[in-house]
Motif scaffolding. Structure first.
Motif, PDB file in Angstrom:
ATOM      1  N   ALA A  71       7.871  -1.978   2.213  1.00 61.49           N
ATOM      2  CA  ALA A  71       8.165  -2.843   3.368  1.00 61.49           C
ATOM      3  C   ALA A  71       9.662  -3.031   3.538  1.00 61.49           C
ATOM      4  O   ALA A  71      10.191  -2.938   4.648  1.00 61.49           O
ATOM      5  CB  ALA A  71       7.480  -4.203   3.195  1.00 61.49           C
ATOM      6  N   LYS A  72      10.347  -3.295   2.444  1.00 61.84           N
ATOM      7  CA  LYS A  72      11.787  -3.590   2.505  1.00 61.84           C
ATOM      8  C   LYS A  72      12.612  -2.345   2.843  1.00 61.84           C
ATOM      9  O   LYS A  72      13.454  -2.375   3.731  1.00 61.84           O
ATOM     10  CB  LYS A  72      12.250  -4.179   1.171  1.00 61.84           C
ATOM     11  N   SER A  81       8.986  -7.712   5.542  1.00 59.95           N
ATOM     12  CA  SER A  81       8.494  -8.339   4.314  1.00 59.95           C
ATOM     13  C   SER A  81       7.214  -7.652   3.832  1.00 59.95           C
ATOM     14  O   SER A  81       6.531  -6.964   4.596  1.00 59.95           O
ATOM     15  CB  SER A  81       8.200  -9.817   4.563  1.00 59.95           C
ATOM     16  N   ALA A  82       6.891  -7.882   2.572  1.00 59.17           N
ATOM     17  CA  ALA A  82       5.642  -7.352   2.020  1.00 59.17           C
ATOM     18  C   ALA A  82       4.448  -7.957   2.750  1.00 59.17           C
ATOM     19  O   ALA A  82       3.438  -7.274   2.970  1.00 59.17           O
ATOM     20  CB  ALA A  82       5.571  -7.652   0.526  1.00 59.17           C
ATOM     21  N   ALA A  83       4.563  -9.217   3.147  1.00 58.26           N
ATOM     22  CA  ALA A  83       3.473  -9.871   3.880  1.00 58.26           C
ATOM     23  C   ALA A  83       3.216  -9.150   5.196  1.00 58.26           C
ATOM     24  O   ALA A  83       2.061  -8.937   5.591  1.00 58.26           O
ATOM     25  CB  ALA A  83       3.801 -11.338   4.126  1.00 58.26           C
ATOM     26  N   SER A 115       6.010  -4.298  -1.468  1.00 60.83           N
ATOM     27  CA  SER A 115       7.263  -4.995  -1.165  1.00 60.83           C
ATOM     28  C   SER A 115       8.412  -3.999  -1.053  1.00 60.83           C
ATOM     29  O   SER A 115       9.264  -4.118  -0.169  1.00 60.83           O
ATOM     30  CB  SER A 115       7.568  -6.069  -2.210  1.00 60.83           C
ATOM     31  N   TYR A 116       8.430  -2.978  -1.933  1.00 55.99           N
ATOM     32  CA  TYR A 116       9.475  -1.958  -1.873  1.00 55.99           C
ATOM     33  C   TYR A 116       9.360  -1.149  -0.580  1.00 55.99           C
ATOM     34  O   TYR A 116      10.346  -0.936   0.132  1.00 55.99           O
ATOM     35  CB  TYR A 116       9.364  -1.028  -3.092  1.00 55.99           C
ATOM     36  N   SER A 161       1.402  -5.905   4.388  1.00 58.93           N
ATOM     37  CA  SER A 161       0.059  -6.208   3.899  1.00 58.93           C
ATOM     38  C   SER A 161      -0.868  -6.626   5.038  1.00 58.93           C
ATOM     39  O   SER A 161      -2.031  -6.211   5.088  1.00 58.93           O
ATOM     40  CB  SER A 161       0.135  -7.322   2.850  1.00 58.93           C
TER      41      SER A 161
END
Length: 137
Positions: free
Chosen positions: A85-86, A92-94, A82-83, A97
């Motif tokens: 990605a952001k 988003s982390a999604a 999440s970090y 992923s």
């Protein structure tokens, strides 16, 4: 045009074979298409483009699996997706992923581009340095 379709069907059967006789037959089919008018040759061109698209999709999907396999389960648990990605991708982390794990999105599997892989690798190096240099005073 029916003859062209028959030749394409023969070509499909021969594509996975690598013996001398099969190669000779493929060459004969290609020569046949080269002697045909342009509208008949277009049948072969469309078939070849479709095959290239199929191979490209297959290679991309296999590559996605390779990315996911490079990280073992423990590593996946400790990476702050999440970090990353952001702050590195503004996503988003999604999103990240899905690209790492090869998760299909609306029927298509996406992967990280070359530039995105470089960004991810830079993020991992920077996080590794931060974690490695941290000490409790």
């Amino acid at each position: 045009m029916e003859e062209a379709k028959k030749k394409i069907a023969e070509l499909k059967q021969l594509m996975t074979k690598h013996d001398c006789e099969s190669i000779r037959c493929v060459n004969e089919i290609m020569d046949w298409f080269n002697r045909q008018p342009e509208d008949v040759s277009k049948v072969l061109n469309k078939f070849l483009i479709d095959e290239i698209d199929f191979v490209d999709k297959f290679v991309t999907e296999e590559h996605n699996l390779i990315i996911a396999e490079q990280m073992d389960e423990d590593l996946k648990r400790v990476i702050p997706l999440s970090y990353i990605a952001k702050y590195y991708f503004k996503k988003s982390a999604a999103w990240l992923s899905q690209r790492i794990n090869g998760t299909p999105v609306r029927g298509k599997v996406y992967t990280l581009s070359g530039e995105q892989k470089e960004t991810f690798n830079r993020a991992m190096r920077e996080l590794g340095q931060k974690i490695g240099s941290f000490q409790i005073a």
